[in-house]
Design an enzyme around this catalytic site. Structure first.
Site, short mmCIF file in Angstrom:
data_model
loop_
_atom_site.label_atom_id
_atom_site.label_comp_id
_atom_site.label_asym_id
_atom_site.label_seq_id
_atom_site.Cartn_x
_atom_site.Cartn_y
_atom_site.Cartn_z
N TRP A 201 92.64 20.86 30.92
CA TRP A 201 93.24 21.11 32.33
C TRP A 201 94.44 22.16 32.17
O TRP A 201 94.46 22.99 33.04
CB TRP A 201 93.67 19.96 32.91
CG TRP A 201 94.95 19.33 32.62
CD1 TRP A 201 94.72 18.31 31.73
CD2 TRP A 201 96.31 19.44 32.89
NE1 TRP A 201 96.11 17.88 31.49
CE2 TRP A 201 96.82 18.46 32.16
CE3 TRP A 201 96.92 20.24 33.90
CZ2 TRP A 201 98.37 18.46 32.45
CZ3 TRP A 201 98.15 20.25 33.98
CH2 TRP A 201 99.00 19.43 33.38
N HIS A 294 111.22 17.89 31.07
CA HIS A 294 111.44 16.62 30.69
C HIS A 294 111.21 16.04 29.25
O HIS A 294 110.75 17.11 28.47
CB HIS A 294 110.20 15.84 31.14
CG HIS A 294 110.23 15.48 32.89
ND1 HIS A 294 109.08 15.10 33.45
CD2 HIS A 294 111.13 15.30 33.47
CE1 HIS A 294 109.51 14.82 34.75
NE2 HIS A 294 110.74 14.90 34.85
N TYR A 295 112.37 15.45 28.85
CA TYR A 295 112.11 14.80 27.41
C TYR A 295 112.13 13.30 27.38
O TYR A 295 113.20 12.92 27.96
CB TYR A 295 113.34 15.36 26.61
CG TYR A 295 112.88 15.07 25.00
CD1 TYR A 295 112.03 15.71 24.60
CD2 TYR A 295 113.80 14.09 24.45
CE1 TYR A 295 111.54 15.55 23.08
CE2 TYR A 295 113.28 13.93 23.18
CZ TYR A 295 112.21 14.42 22.55
OH TYR A 295 111.97 14.21 21.08
N PRO A 297 108.29 14.73 27.58
CA PRO A 297 107.40 15.24 28.74
C PRO A 297 106.20 14.24 28.93
O PRO A 297 105.86 13.53 27.89
CB PRO A 297 106.91 16.57 28.09
CG PRO A 297 107.06 16.58 26.79
CD PRO A 297 108.20 15.77 26.49
N TYR A 300 102.32 17.35 26.31
CA TYR A 300 102.94 18.22 25.28
C TYR A 300 102.44 19.57 25.04
O TYR A 300 102.03 19.90 24.09
CB TYR A 300 103.05 17.49 23.76
CG TYR A 300 103.94 16.21 24.04
CD1 TYR A 300 105.05 16.20 23.40
CD2 TYR A 300 103.18 15.02 24.76
CE1 TYR A 300 105.91 15.19 23.65
CE2 TYR A 300 104.01 14.00 24.68
CZ TYR A 300 105.32 14.08 24.26
OH TYR A 300 106.22 12.85 24.19
N LEU A 302 104.51 23.04 26.66
CA LEU A 302 105.83 23.43 27.31
C LEU A 302 105.43 23.83 28.71
O LEU A 302 104.79 24.62 28.95
CB LEU A 302 106.78 24.64 26.43
CG LEU A 302 107.99 24.55 26.75
CD1 LEU A 302 108.73 23.37 26.30
CD2 LEU A 302 108.67 25.84 26.67
N HIS A 303 106.08 23.11 29.54
CA HIS A 303 106.14 23.47 31.04
C HIS A 303 107.55 22.93 31.74
O HIS A 303 108.42 22.31 31.22
CB HIS A 303 105.20 22.37 31.72
CG HIS A 303 105.30 21.15 31.45
ND1 HIS A 303 104.94 20.37 30.41
CD2 HIS A 303 105.62 20.07 32.39
CE1 HIS A 303 105.09 18.99 30.45
NE2 HIS A 303 105.68 18.73 31.57
#
Lengths: 364, 364
Positions: A201, A294-295, A297, A300, A302-303
């Site tokens: 997606w 977010h950590y 996220p 996985y 990167l966003h």
């Protein structure tokens, strides 16, 4: 996509804010349309509570697991092909189980403003309870007029045990992850869990074959570029609630842990072009945009999340959200900050990372 | 004290959760007791809306400014000595103005569990609105039964313009503060604003002359010690909502900006003894406690917030809350981290720090 992947934080955000016109049968008067497959109507009088899966005092939200007493008045079996039904027994046991997500509606401020309704807010036939008086401070419990007493409801029916588990509240713990923990515990746990997930997606978002109607901005640069979409959690109307999601084009960047000096152009580009795009489209000043990673996220690749600083979304807490201004600052102070830092993040019992850290946690 | 000083973030948290037994007159039937000073009852039918001061979609909260049409049915004038009334005219104009803070009650899960009420949640005389059907997903708007339609109400009456301003929503911005900004803008602005505030209540907490009944733990060490109290925002009942406040004994430490390697013992002591005290008193595992400082804090004497990781309080967002684990880590990586860091914090329009940074913000 985004909303499905991101929804783990708070299911109440899935409850739609946008009712569409529809028939309005009374709850206790089954109509002919309930028997049709086109527009079934559940008979909520036959819903029996089995378990309260979750509840939020702040959001006025509950997730209920229940059963419909009989099959009468239940929606047609044409919709019983649950995506989560794994086998015959599971399907059978789930045929009358249902999950009911309820969230009280907010006060309709536009309506109040227009009509100057004032105290038609209240049901004057009911009694008011006085809680206390102290000087100019007076506390009451007031009965609301019935038109202000609606709940947004999402009924998942038929529902499997797996679906119930998804909505069941689980205790949450804070993991304190050293760089060594990351290598020895986090990475291996994510690798074995990640094998099950597909990020197709994300590819669809990046090549424009999905959610093109929600695209706000597209920077095609393969190194520092990103696509920015209005998140499905946001209804796109109330600017104070703005929620957009930027997915970076660069591949192989999984999380905050990997970021270093070489990613400063990417992070600065996000802050610059992403915020300006939202200013141009929605009129939100740069200084009113909260931009964070977010950590851990929820997927996985990167966003970054862009929300209005007044927006009260889940997942903005200090233990999960890292402001991009802060990330840029940390990398400038120390290029390998995120490889050296001890990072705190929340895990829910039962998640792969919980199992990886269970022995380190203080569980009483 | 704490709750008063800390309440700026969200007024809805001031609305009490603990109704006390009281008379229950009907709203439209003024009773003799309304004329007495002992237990006045406001006539909400005479409340006319003037302005919606604030609203929260998530918390189902509104702050309304209004006026009572006449003085009939309004509480006795014995309570009209407003603390905020500065002069005769102000007192006069405020005599019929009122601020009404409303927050819908959460779903009463204990009641649901005990009675297995299930769908007596709903008002079956009202119509249900079908929003959509898609496979196993069904969305409705459901009318709630009247006993689930109460609002917690705080009426501030009579109310001055100053009080209205306190509850009026103001746009919020994110300030990005470099070390130089801190010296040239933040410190001078705080000094001139701080001259007006007294921290006498902090002294009362530390010497035990106030709120002794809410004390959870006391470490008398002058350098690393602190007092830990249950915060007034928390009702002390639902452990998932735990909120406690630790006020450090050491004097002269105003905020995060001053912390350095010499404060590691203090921070570690807080994390160690504070969390253990809450584990012993309330049974909350160390790994379920969120411990953080605010930057900017609401008062400039070093203090730390302890909340349950499941608690959904305002002021836990990434732009305001700094986890103590993260602070300790940053100081270990770089002893002068907080003197070198660029820190982001929120300001509301009209606050002293907003005025100090207005020219730097992007205001469109």
């Amino acid at each position: 996509m985004a909303s499905t992947q991101e929804a783990a934080g708070n299911k109440s955000s899935e409850v739609s804010d946008e009712p569409t016109p529809a028939k309005q049968p009374r709850l206790d008067q089954p109509t002919a349309s309930q028997e049709s497959t086109a527009m079934q109507q559940h008979d909520f009088k036959k819903f029996r509570l089995v378990e309260i899966l979750d509840n939020s005092q702040r959001a006025k939200y509950v997730a209920l697991l229940g059963k419909f007493d009989t099959t009468d008045g239940i929606s047609s079996s044409s919709s019983s092909s649950s995506q989560d039904g794994k086998n015959g027994e599971d399907s059978k046991s789930s045929s009358t189980s249902a999950i009911l997500l309820l969230e009280k509606e907010a006060f309709p401020v536009e309506q109040l403003q227009q009509s100057q309704l004032g105290l038609s807010l209240f049901d004057h036939r009911q009694t008011v309870e006085t809680v206390m008086h102290n000087d100019i401070w007076h506390k009451y419990r007031l009965p609301l007029e019935s038109s202000f007493c609606l709940a947004k409801a999402t009924l998942v029916h038929p529902a499997t045990d797996r679906l119930a588990a998804k909505y069941r509240r689980r205790p949450c713990h804070l993991v304190v992850e050293s760089p060594e923990d990351y290598r020895k515990r986090t990475e291996p746990a994510l690798k074995s869990a990640g094998a099950k997930h597909s990020l197709a997606w994300v590819g669809n978002l990046l090549d424009g074959s999905a959610e093109a109607d929600r695209l706000v901005f597209d920077d095609p640069d393969p190194a520092v570029g990103f696509v920015l979409h209005a998140d499905l959690k946001w209804d796109g109307r109330r600017i104070d609630d703005l929620y957009c999601l930027a997915v970076c084009r660069v591949d192989g960047l999984h999380s905050l842990r990997q970021l270093g000096a070489q990613h400063l152009p990417l992070l600065e580009n996000l802050m610059d072009k992403g915020r300006k795009a939202l200013r141009d489209r929605y009129g939100v000043p740069l200084s009113q945009q909260r931009v964070f990673l977010h950590y851990q996220p929820s997927f996985y690749h990167l966003h970054a999340h862009f929300t209005h600083v007044s927006a009260d979304w889940p997942g903005q807490q200090a233990e999960r959200a890292h402001l991009v201004t802060e990330i840029i600052n940390n990398i400038r102070l120390m290029p390998d900050y995120y490889q050296k830092a001890t990072l705190t993040f929340p895990v829910k019992e039962g998640e792969p990372l919980y199992d990886a850290y269970k022995d380190q946690l203080d569980l009483l």
